[in-house]
Scaffold this motif. Structure first.
Motif, PDB file in Angstrom:
ATOM      1  N   LEU A 210       0.827  -1.198   0.000  1.00  0.00           N
ATOM      2  CA  LEU A 210       0.000   0.000   0.000  1.00  0.00           C
ATOM      3  C   LEU A 210       0.864   1.252   0.000  1.00  0.00           C
ATOM      4  O   LEU A 210       0.469   2.300  -0.525  1.00  0.00           O
ATOM      5  CB  LEU A 210      -0.929   0.005   1.212  1.00  0.00           C
ATOM      6  N   SER A 211       2.061   1.143   0.591  1.00  0.00           N
ATOM      7  CA  SER A 211       3.055   2.208   0.598  1.00  0.00           C
ATOM      8  C   SER A 211       4.391   1.546   0.928  1.00  0.00           C
ATOM      9  O   SER A 211       4.432   0.372   1.277  1.00  0.00           O
ATOM     10  CB  SER A 211       2.699   3.272   1.650  1.00  0.00           C
ATOM     11  N   PRO A 212       5.492   2.288   0.832  1.00  0.00           N
ATOM     12  CA  PRO A 212       6.781   1.681   1.191  1.00  0.00           C
ATOM     13  C   PRO A 212       6.824   1.173   2.633  1.00  0.00           C
ATOM     14  O   PRO A 212       7.647   0.306   2.957  1.00  0.00           O
ATOM     15  CB  PRO A 212       7.780   2.835   0.979  1.00  0.00           C
ATOM     16  N   LYS A 213       5.933   1.662   3.486  1.00  0.00           N
ATOM     17  CA  LYS A 213       5.941   1.289   4.893  1.00  0.00           C
ATOM     18  C   LYS A 213       4.790   0.356   5.278  1.00  0.00           C
ATOM     19  O   LYS A 213       4.691  -0.072   6.425  1.00  0.00           O
ATOM     20  CB  LYS A 213       5.848   2.550   5.771  1.00  0.00           C
ATOM     21  N   THR A 214       3.920   0.035   4.332  1.00  0.00           N
ATOM     22  CA  THR A 214       2.727  -0.738   4.660  1.00  0.00           C
ATOM     23  C   THR A 214       2.505  -1.842   3.635  1.00  0.00           C
ATOM     24  O   THR A 214       2.453  -1.571   2.434  1.00  0.00           O
ATOM     25  CB  THR A 214       1.476   0.169   4.699  1.00  0.00           C
ATOM     26  N   ASN A 233      -2.336 -11.226   6.346  1.00  0.00           N
ATOM     27  CA  ASN A 233      -1.354 -10.516   7.172  1.00  0.00           C
ATOM     28  C   ASN A 233      -1.288  -9.040   6.801  1.00  0.00           C
ATOM     29  O   ASN A 233      -1.594  -8.640   5.680  1.00  0.00           O
ATOM     30  CB  ASN A 233       0.027 -11.183   7.081  1.00  0.00           C
ATOM     31  N   PHE A 234      -0.887  -8.261   7.786  1.00  0.00           N
ATOM     32  CA  PHE A 234      -0.781  -6.810   7.620  1.00  0.00           C
ATOM     33  C   PHE A 234       0.404  -6.318   8.437  1.00  0.00           C
ATOM     34  O   PHE A 234       0.563  -6.679   9.604  1.00  0.00           O
ATOM     35  CB  PHE A 234      -2.066  -6.125   8.099  1.00  0.00           C
ATOM     36  N   LYS A 235       1.248  -5.493   7.810  1.00  0.00           N
ATOM     37  CA  LYS A 235       2.404  -4.938   8.517  1.00  0.00           C
ATOM     38  C   LYS A 235       2.556  -3.465   8.170  1.00  0.00           C
ATOM     39  O   LYS A 235       2.459  -3.083   7.004  1.00  0.00           O
ATOM     40  CB  LYS A 235       3.683  -5.695   8.154  1.00  0.00           C
ATOM     41  N   ASN A 236       2.796  -2.660   9.207  1.00  0.00           N
ATOM     42  CA  ASN A 236       2.948  -1.225   9.004  1.00  0.00           C
ATOM     43  C   ASN A 236       4.063  -0.689   9.900  1.00  0.00           C
ATOM     44  O   ASN A 236       4.199  -1.095  11.064  1.00  0.00           O
ATOM     45  CB  ASN A 236       1.644  -0.492   9.331  1.00  0.00           C
ATOM     46  N   THR A 237       4.884   0.180   9.341  1.00  0.00           N
ATOM     47  CA  THR A 237       5.931   0.853  10.108  1.00  0.00           C
ATOM     48  C   THR A 237       5.640   2.345  10.104  1.00  0.00           C
ATOM     49  O   THR A 237       5.584   2.986   9.041  1.00  0.00           O
ATOM     50  CB  THR A 237       7.321   0.587   9.492  1.00  0.00           C
ATOM     51  N   TYR A 238       5.427   2.885  11.297  1.00  0.00           N
ATOM     52  CA  TYR A 238       5.054   4.293  11.430  1.00  0.00           C
ATOM     53  C   TYR A 238       6.185   5.056  12.127  1.00  0.00           C
ATOM     54  O   TYR A 238       6.625   4.673  13.225  1.00  0.00           O
ATOM     55  CB  TYR A 238       3.767   4.422  12.240  1.00  0.00           C
ATOM     56  N   ALA A 239       6.661   6.110  11.481  1.00  0.00           N
ATOM     57  CA  ALA A 239       7.755   6.902  12.040  1.00  0.00           C
ATOM     58  C   ALA A 239       7.206   7.928  13.021  1.00  0.00           C
ATOM     59  O   ALA A 239       6.517   8.884  12.625  1.00  0.00           O
ATOM     60  CB  ALA A 239       8.519   7.589  10.922  1.00  0.00           C
ATOM     61  N   ILE A 240       7.483   7.729  14.301  1.00  0.00           N
ATOM     62  CA  ILE A 240       7.081   8.701  15.321  1.00  0.00           C
ATOM     63  C   ILE A 240       8.033   9.892  15.295  1.00  0.00           C
ATOM     64  O   ILE A 240       7.625  11.051  15.358  1.00  0.00           O
ATOM     65  CB  ILE A 240       7.082   8.042  16.718  1.00  0.00           C
ATOM     66  N   LYS A 241       9.329   9.579  15.211  1.00  0.00           N
ATOM     67  CA  LYS A 241      10.388  10.572  15.023  1.00  0.00           C
ATOM     68  C   LYS A 241      11.396   9.980  14.044  1.00  0.00           C
ATOM     69  O   LYS A 241      11.251   8.837  13.611  1.00  0.00           O
ATOM     70  CB  LYS A 241      11.072  10.900  16.352  1.00  0.00           C
TER      71      LYS A 241
END
Length: 418
Positions: A210-214, A233-241
């Motif tokens: 869905l995106s480079p992070k999802t 399955n579903f994986k997501n990486t979210y940048a807090i900082k």
């Protein structure tokens, strides 16, 4: 017979040199050596001390390029060899070496050859022969001396942007401690299912970025006359900082018996959720895994399930089991580049195994992992890894998984010749 296969493979490689260069120019050749020690010392079981082996493995690969044209053809070859360094029949087989099921004698050496024909059109590739799928419903386990391989066909396509499609048909398996293809069968640990064979396993799957992070994926597998299995399955990486990330990993399996139901009733839904917080060199992950339904989660024998909670001495996949885990990873890259450390504690409870002691059984494991990869110099890429686990449960003595202290040490190095 193996020599004949090797001669045929090499003859094919040489004869195809008459084609234009890509077949040869894009050829790659590598040798991976793996020295592996595994000691699973049973702490509460007197008849057998445990599992203990020490072995040297060699994985030699030749992967051709493709012949020119709209449709390209190629040929891959893989030879797997194990050499016994230590292995006593008073111990159970560890999965490192070919072992006689009755006498428990280990083979001094064992070798096998796998050939894979391949065809490619644009970004769609078909492989036939020895294959190593890597999907949530079936994958080739790499956790011993030599990898598990399958015989069949697999097609993968990335022609649609951000979408990967996979389909496979498999009718034989070559286990990690075997040199011959065998019929597929289901896992029967802890007497959770009747052990039964199947003619073939087929699957379809799709993974979408869905995106480079999802990423999200959906897969469906059929083990004929054993079970059907759907996986999401579903994986997501979210940048807090800039130096802090929140990692979410959710996976769901649903399994039901099919056809003749040779393994007996299968009724399971497995849910796993992993929430990780990565800050600079630190990663803390909280995980849970929940088994619902009347039975355990089914999978094919000799393999594993692609779960983040990966027990070395158990699989945490018993009927009704509720699993909770906390894991901590540290990367020493600022001090000793290539050095990494991991520890985790995992507890499973509410296990329903009346024939092994009751309906509220429990198990737990404390694991440690330290690995180092040489970063520079002639030995760049040399991997050193040590793992230790303390596993305990309150199952009956005849359970497949027994309380144990487990040590694994391996040294890996790959030479790339082309």
């Amino acid at each position: 017979m193996k020599k004949a296969h090797l001669f045929l493979a090499m003859s094919s490689l040489l004869s195809i040199q008459t084609f234009a260069n890509p077949f040869i120019d894009d050829l790659s050749m590598s040798l991976t050596t793996r020295n592996y020690y595994l000691n699973r010392d049973f702490t509460d079981f007197k008849p057998i001390a445990g599992s203990k082996d020490w072995a040297q493995g060699f994985i030699f690969k030749i992967n051709s390029g493709y012949t020119p044209g709209k449709v390209g053809f190629g040929l891959d070859m893989q030879t797997l060899t194990s050499v016994k360094l230590q292995g006593d029949s008073k111990y159970l087989g560890s999965g490192l070496l070919t072992t006689d099921a009755v006498t428990r004698e280990r083979a001094d050496t064992a070798s096998e050859i796998g050939l894979t024909g391949k065809m490619k059109y644009k970004n769609t590739e078909l492989k036939v022969g020895t294959i190593q799928p890597w999907t949530p419903v079936i994958f080739s386990s790499p956790s011993r001396l030599l990898p598990q391989t399958f015989r069949g066909a697999i097609i993968q396509s990335t022609d649609v942007k951000n979408l990967e499609l996979t389909a496979a048909y498999i009718d034989q398996v070559n286990h990690r401690d075997s040199t011959n293809n065998e019929d597929l069968s289901n896992i029967g640990f802890n007497g959770r299912f009747q052990s039964a064979k199947t003619d073939h396993f087929s699957m379809l799957g799709a993974k979408y970025n869905l995106s480079p992070k999802t990423q999200a994926g959906i897969y469906y597998g059929i083990a004929k006359d054993l079970y059907n299995q759907a996986a999401i399955n579903f994986k997501n990486t979210y940048a807090i900082k800039d130096d802090t990330q929140l990692i979410t990993d959710l996976r769901l399996w649903n399994s039901r018996d099919n056809g003749e139901a040779k393994a007996g009733k299968i009724d399971n839904s497995l849910i796993t959720a992993n929430l990780g917080l990565n800050h600079q060199n630190h990663t803390l992950t909280l995980s849970t895994m929940q088994n619902y339904g009347d039975t355990a989660h089914p999978y094919l024998s000799g393999g594993e399930v692609l779960i983040f909670i990966d027990g070395w001495s158990t699989d945490f996949l018993n009927p009704n089991e509720r699993v909770y885990s906390v894991r901590y990873d540290y990367d020493f890259k600022n001090y000793i580049p290539g050095l990494k450390f991991m520890t985790r504690y995992t507890k499973g409870k509410n296990i329903h195994l009346p024939h092994l002691g009751g309906n509220h059984l429990k198990e737990d494991s404390l694991d440690f992992d330290l690995q180092y990869t040489v970063q520079t110099g002639r030995l760049k890429g040399l991997g050193l890894r040590g793992r230790y686990a303390h596993y305990d449960n309150n199952f009956a003595q005849n359970a497949s998984f027994k309380p144990a202290n487990e040590t694994r040490i391996n040294i890996d190095y790959t030479w790339k010749f082309k």
